[in-house]
Write a protein that holds these residues in place. Structure first.
Motif, short mmCIF file in Angstrom:
data_model
loop_
_atom_site.label_atom_id
_atom_site.label_comp_id
_atom_site.label_asym_id
_atom_site.label_seq_id
_atom_site.Cartn_x
_atom_site.Cartn_y
_atom_site.Cartn_z
N THR A 117 0.80 -1.24 0.14
CA THR A 117 0.24 -0.05 0.00
C THR A 117 0.88 1.41 0.00
OG1 THR A 117 -1.73 -1.31 1.28
CG2 THR A 117 -1.97 1.18 1.33
N GLU A 118 1.86 1.43 0.95
CA GLU A 118 2.79 2.45 1.07
C GLU A 118 3.55 2.56 -0.21
OE1 GLU A 118 3.87 2.44 5.76
OE2 GLU A 118 5.18 1.51 4.32
N ILE A 119 3.94 1.58 -1.04
CA ILE A 119 4.60 1.69 -2.26
C ILE A 119 3.87 2.14 -3.36
CG2 ILE A 119 5.62 0.37 -4.02
CD1 ILE A 119 6.65 -1.67 -1.91
N ALA A 120 2.40 1.90 -3.37
CA ALA A 120 1.72 2.21 -4.44
C ALA A 120 1.38 3.54 -4.15
CB ALA A 120 0.17 1.33 -4.48
N GLN A 121 1.07 4.14 -3.03
CA GLN A 121 1.03 5.44 -2.83
C GLN A 121 2.04 6.41 -3.12
OE1 GLN A 121 0.00 5.40 1.46
NE2 GLN A 121 -2.13 5.16 1.19
N LEU A 122 3.31 5.92 -2.76
CA LEU A 122 4.45 6.80 -2.91
C LEU A 122 4.75 6.65 -4.38
CD1 LEU A 122 6.75 5.56 0.07
CD2 LEU A 122 5.56 7.95 -0.22
N LEU A 123 4.50 5.68 -5.28
CA LEU A 123 4.99 5.65 -6.73
C LEU A 123 3.76 6.26 -7.63
CD1 LEU A 123 6.86 2.20 -6.85
CD2 LEU A 123 7.56 4.61 -6.67
N GLY A 124 2.55 6.37 -7.12
CA GLY A 124 1.32 6.60 -7.73
C GLY A 124 1.19 5.56 -8.79
N ALA A 125 1.48 4.48 -8.51
CA ALA A 125 1.02 3.38 -9.17
C ALA A 125 -0.16 2.45 -8.64
CB ALA A 125 2.22 2.26 -9.27
N ALA A 126 -0.63 1.58 -9.56
CA ALA A 126 -1.86 0.81 -9.42
C ALA A 126 -1.42 -0.17 -8.38
CB ALA A 126 -2.57 0.26 -10.62
N PRO A 127 -2.27 -0.58 -7.41
CA PRO A 127 -2.14 -1.47 -6.41
C PRO A 127 -1.95 -2.82 -7.15
CG PRO A 127 -3.71 0.11 -5.60
CD PRO A 127 -3.51 0.30 -6.99
N SER A 128 -2.52 -3.29 -8.32
CA SER A 128 -2.37 -4.41 -8.73
C SER A 128 -0.93 -4.63 -9.42
CB SER A 128 -3.42 -4.68 -9.85
OG SER A 128 -3.38 -3.57 -10.96
N THR A 129 -0.64 -3.49 -10.01
CA THR A 129 0.91 -3.51 -10.71
C THR A 129 1.79 -3.76 -9.66
OG1 THR A 129 -0.04 -1.95 -12.41
CG2 THR A 129 2.44 -2.00 -12.13
N VAL A 130 1.86 -2.82 -8.36
CA VAL A 130 2.80 -3.04 -7.52
C VAL A 130 2.70 -4.53 -6.87
CG1 VAL A 130 3.26 -2.25 -5.02
CG2 VAL A 130 2.51 -0.73 -6.83
N SER A 131 1.52 -5.08 -6.67
CA SER A 131 1.40 -6.67 -6.12
C SER A 131 2.17 -7.45 -6.97
CB SER A 131 0.00 -6.80 -5.85
OG SER A 131 -0.33 -6.15 -4.82
N HIS A 132 1.97 -7.06 -8.35
CA HIS A 132 2.70 -8.08 -9.22
C HIS A 132 4.18 -8.25 -9.27
CE1 HIS A 132 3.14 -10.13 -13.02
NE2 HIS A 132 4.12 -9.28 -13.55
N VAL A 133 4.48 -6.66 -9.31
CA VAL A 133 6.06 -6.61 -9.00
C VAL A 133 6.69 -7.11 -7.83
CG1 VAL A 133 7.94 -4.91 -8.94
CG2 VAL A 133 6.06 -4.57 -10.54
N VAL A 134 5.87 -6.90 -6.68
CA VAL A 134 6.35 -7.43 -5.29
C VAL A 134 6.24 -9.00 -5.34
CG1 VAL A 134 5.81 -7.63 -2.74
CG2 VAL A 134 5.83 -5.28 -4.05
N GLY A 135 5.12 -9.47 -6.03
CA GLY A 135 5.29 -10.98 -6.02
C GLY A 135 6.32 -11.52 -6.71
#
Length: 394
Positions: A21-39
């Protein structure tokens, strides 16, 4: 998504974010995209997650961290006559920090050999298996991509020397080098609130430099010279010659080296910036007046940058920032010279990390360089081995 993966790792390694959640907020990226990258990063073992963060409602959040528990970098922050060394962990935690004499004027060959011996002792203490990178903060202009010092005025013999390449060859891990103001700015950003995304960090010591943070990320400019306020011309300097070859630069009236010269000319017995700081701390009249004027001149130059950039914060670091008259003069000049809308919410304060800011920044750059190397290895396609069919004649 190599760029996004690198930014995710940068935020986690620096301690600015610990959840999707923090990553998505700081990068202004879609949560689904961040979750995919983190995964993907979790799958490769570059990241790990453990425990749960304090939740404000809803499902508890897993805490993300750099993959292993033993990853670290060794780092050094070089000055003219000393070096501060230490072990830097993800998130900016420091271990085994010390300051020892260092002769920068001896040149890169002797200097790096002496530095390597100091850092080797830290590696032996912590264990080589966890070493991911080596970081070095230098008091001069740096070509970050080439890994060399670029036209330094205070580092004789270092110009063009392949510093990063030398360190990589010696330690066998990626090396990251940058100038001291940039390292200080990056280090200071790791402890700032997430709402402070635009900042100017000034290092005021024997020389003066500044590091610029834009949207939470260090900004170096097109040739790596962003933040070089030390050679801005100022009326108070007149035609005083500067180390850059020009005249009338801020450095000639506001740096520690300038204060030594000014006080000597006034008959005060000083030989170093440390002497100036000691005298000003003891309320010596001439030293206090000189320090206050230096802060005012720095504030004049900073004001133009603050008006233009409109940052959230101005952080003051370096040995001169330990003096109340210097900090007060900078703050006063900024409030006097900047538009009220610019200073309405502006925070002007000493760097929170103090003398450790540059060390933390250099270590974070090294960790990020090491993690980026791991990403490159994962994205490099493995060549397929082919077997030629051979027919057997009967």
């Amino acid at each position: 998504m190599p760029d996004l993966s690198a930014r995710v790792l940068e935020l986690i390694a620096s301690g600015q974010a610990s959840s999707r959640t923090e990553i998505a907020q700081l990068l202004g990226a879609a949560p689904s995209t961040v979750s995919h990258v983190v995964g993907q990063l979790l799958g490769h073992g570059i990241l790990a997650e453990e425990g749960t963060d304090v939740s404000t409602g809803g499902r508890p959040r897993k805490v993300l961290r750099i993959g292993g528990t033993d990853e670290y970098a060794v780092a050094a922050d070089l000055g003219g006559g000393h070096v501060r060394i230490g072990i830097v962990l993800p998130g900016g935690v420091l271990e085994s920090v010390s300051t020892v004499p260092f002769a920068l004027a001896d040149g890169p060959t002797a200097g790096l050999a002496a530095l390597a011996a100091l850092l080797d002792a830290l590696v032996a203490e912590r264990g080589r298996d966890g070493l991911r990178g080596v970081g070095l903060s230098l008091p001069g202009p740096v070509d970050v991509e080439a890994g060399v010092v670029d036209l330094p005025s205070r580092m004789p013999g270092w110009n063009g020397f392949p510093v990063a390449e030398w360190l990589t060859a010696h330690f066998g891990v990626p090396a990251a080098i940058d100038n001291d103001a940039n390292c200080m700015a990056a280090g200071e950003q790791t402890v700032q609130p997430s709402t402070r995304r635009q900042a100017i960090t000034v290092k005021a010591g024997s020389a003066i430099g500044a590091g610029i943070i834009i949207d939470g990320h260090l900004y170096r400019g097109s040739t790596g010279a962003a933040g070089d306020i030390t050679h801005v011309r100022i009326d108070a300097a007149g035609d005083t010659p500067c180390s850059c070859g020009n005249t009338g630069c801020l450095e000639t009236v506001a740096s520690g080296a300038a204060l030594v010269r000014i006080l000597r000319d006034a008959g005060v017995d000083v030989s170093s910036t440390q002497d100036v700081v000691r005298l000003a701390s003891e309320a010596h009249p001439e030293a206090t007046r000189a320090v206050r004027l230096a802060g005012r001149y720095l504030g004049e130059v900073l004001a133009a940058n603050v008006n233009f950039f409109n940052p959230d914060a101005v952080s003051l670091g370096g040995i001169l920032s330990t003096l109340d008259p210097f900090v007060a003069a900078v703050r006063s000049q900024l409030y006097e010279s900047c538009h009220p809308l610019v200073t309405q919410h502006l925070v002007i304060e000493r760097a929170s990390l103090g003398a450790d800011a540059g060390l933390v920044g250099a270590g974070q750059f090294a960790l990020q360089r090491g993690l980026a190397a791991s990403l490159e290895e994962l994205s490099t396609p493995v060549p397929l081995r082919t077997t030629r069919n051979r027919s057997t004649r009967v």
